[in-house]
Design an enzyme around this catalytic site. Structure first.
Site, PDB file in Angstrom:
ATOM      1  N   HIS A  37      -0.243  -3.027   6.219  1.00 15.59           N
ATOM      2  CA  HIS A  37       0.830  -2.863   7.508  1.00 15.59           C
ATOM      3  C   HIS A  37       0.179  -4.303   8.370  1.00 15.59           C
ATOM      4  CE1 HIS A  37       1.383   1.296   6.784  1.00 15.59           C
ATOM      5  NE2 HIS A  37       2.564   0.867   6.498  1.00 15.59           N
ATOM      6  N   GLN A 154      11.574  -3.624  -3.268  1.00 18.91           N
ATOM      7  CA  GLN A 154      12.255  -3.303  -1.828  1.00 18.91           C
ATOM      8  C   GLN A 154      12.409  -4.675  -1.078  1.00 18.91           C
ATOM      9  OE1 GLN A 154      10.769  -0.233   1.313  1.00 18.91           O
ATOM     10  NE2 GLN A 154       9.633  -2.109   1.961  1.00 18.91           N
TER      11      GLN A 154
HETATM   12  P1  AMP Z   1       5.483   1.690   4.451  1.00 19.10           P
HETATM   13  O1  AMP Z   1       4.909   1.905   5.730  1.00 19.10           O
HETATM   14  O2  AMP Z   1       4.647   2.002   3.486  1.00 19.10           O
HETATM   15  O3  AMP Z   1       6.733   1.695   4.413  1.00 19.10           O
HETATM   16  O4  AMP Z   1       5.189  -0.076   4.441  1.00 19.10           O
HETATM   17  C1  AMP Z   1       5.698  -0.750   5.536  1.00 19.10           C
HETATM   18  C2  AMP Z   1       5.448  -2.198   5.124  1.00 19.10           C
HETATM   19  O5  AMP Z   1       4.064  -2.561   4.889  1.00 19.10           O
HETATM   20  C3  AMP Z   1       6.463  -2.698   3.770  1.00 19.10           C
HETATM   21  O6  AMP Z   1       6.985  -3.897   3.807  1.00 19.10           O
HETATM   22  C4  AMP Z   1       5.138  -2.636   2.846  1.00 19.10           C
HETATM   23  O7  AMP Z   1       5.572  -3.270   1.713  1.00 19.10           O
HETATM   24  C5  AMP Z   1       3.875  -3.110   3.734  1.00 19.10           C
HETATM   25  N1  AMP Z   1       2.674  -2.838   2.913  1.00 19.10           N
HETATM   26  C6  AMP Z   1       2.415  -1.327   2.686  1.00 19.10           C
HETATM   27  N2  AMP Z   1       1.274  -1.593   2.204  1.00 19.10           N
HETATM   28  C7  AMP Z   1       0.738  -2.901   1.911  1.00 19.10           C
HETATM   29  C8  AMP Z   1      -0.299  -3.587   1.398  1.00 19.10           C
HETATM   30  N3  AMP Z   1      -1.255  -2.793   0.899  1.00 19.10           N
HETATM   31  N4  AMP Z   1      -0.252  -4.693   1.339  1.00 19.10           N
HETATM   32  C9  AMP Z   1       0.829  -5.607   2.222  1.00 19.10           C
HETATM   33  N5  AMP Z   1       1.860  -4.887   2.460  1.00 19.10           N
HETATM   34  C10 AMP Z   1       1.805  -3.591   2.483  1.00 19.10           C
END
Ligand code: AMP
Length: 294
Positions: A37, A154
């Site tokens: 994040h 997504q």
């Molecule tokens: P989430 O809280 O899992 O729904 O993720 C929120 C945002 O953070 C989404 O756009 C994800 O793609 C991004 N995100 C989550 N994990 C990663 C990661 N390891 N590297 C880059 N972006 C991430």
């Protein structure tokens, strides 16, 4: 950092900042914040003169019955602390009844892009995602929204939705952030036991193996995928939901590996579902370069 759990005062805050002239930047999350994040937040923070809003909402409508909605990690206090350290301007942490005050009967569905991969394994998932992101866009009215390449399908779905529905927002992408062993950072990684952890890291090993095969000249997608699946099985992952090489622009299947391609994998290690991917530009002379989806 300003904290909002309702829409009206957040709208006022954003309107005030907009009068100040800079762009509004939104990073939507489901919380349990980690450096993945952080990459999205960092990208947003670097936008000149911007006001950075992070939303934290575990969105029920993107979970199917039997998925991990009830056990999804919720750490609001430490998330807000983390946002403070990241120099976020506002955190939006709405309750369920603020986001879904009545039975939801209005949905945003993106077709075709959502047919394969996670869309096939999780029916209804992207309808929930597209709908909640539309709501967040309508609440925050961001000029820029940042998503992570970790959730590649997504990101493509949101970008297409924003373009095709004329939403005045630019969708930007942050690269995947990994643990030292290669495991892509995820809020779900905290479900993994120490015994499961090496099997989880094998997913990254499988992506690297795929890249090696292409670098060695393999251009048949089925053969690369075969090697990837063999690697995952040998490592002992419990279930392979998909392992596929597709065109990275539209997620269509490939006859031959060329141009911008994505190797996308979803597995289960124990009860934990993990997704990961790699995007490469493959040129005619055989060069393979890491790439962003867009
Ligand atoms: P989430 O809280 O899992 O729904 O993720 C929120 C945002 O953070 C989404 O756009 C994800 O793609 C991004 N995100 C989550 N994990 C990663 C990661 N390891 N590297 C880059 N972006 C991430």
């Amino acid at each position: 950092v300003e904290i909002f759990d309702t829409i009206a005062p957040l709208r006022e805050f954003v309107a005030e900042r907009r009068r100040g002239g800079g762009p509004i930047v939104l990073v939507p999350t489901m919380g349990a914040l980690h450096p993945g994040h952080g990459a999205c937040v960092g990208l947003g923070r670097r936008i000149e003169g911007g006001t950075l809003v992070v939303s934290i909402f575990v969105n029920r409508t993107q979970f199917a019955p039997g998925e991990d909605l009830a056990t999804y990690p919720r750490t609001p206090e430490s998330d807000i602390e983390q946002c403070r350290r990241w120099d976020v301007d506002a955190v939006f942490v709405p309750g369920e009844s603020e986001m879904y005050p009545s039975a939801q009967r209005t949905w945003v569905s993106v077709e075709e892009l959502t047919d394969p991969l996670c869309g096939r394994v999780r029916p209804g998932h992207f309808r929930g995602v597209a709908t909640v992101v539309t709501k967040l866009f309508n609440v925050v009215a961001p000029d820029v929204a940042v998503f992570g390449q970790k959730d590649a399908q997504q990101a493509l779905v949101i970008k297409e939705m924003a373009e095709q529905l004329n939403m005045p927002v630019e969708v930007r992408l942050a690269p995947i952030v990994r643990e030292p062993d290669g495991l892509a950072m995820s809020s779900r990684n905290r479900y993994l036991s120490p015994e499961e952890r090496p099997r989880a890291a094998a997913v990254y090993g499988a992506l690297l193996l795929g890249r090696e095969r292409i670098e060695a000249g393999e251009r048949n997608p089925a053969r690369v995928v075969e090697a990837v699946v063999r690697h995952l099985r040998a490592a002992g992952v419990d279930e392979i939901q998909y392992a596929e090489l597709r065109d990275a622009r539209d997620l269509c299947t490939l006859e031959k590996i060329a141009g911008k391609v994505i190797l996308a994998v979803a597995v289960k290690v124990g009860k934990t579902r993990l997704i990961d991917n790699a995007v490469w530009d493959v040129d005619e002379t055989g060069g393979v370069a890491d790439a962003l989806l867009f």
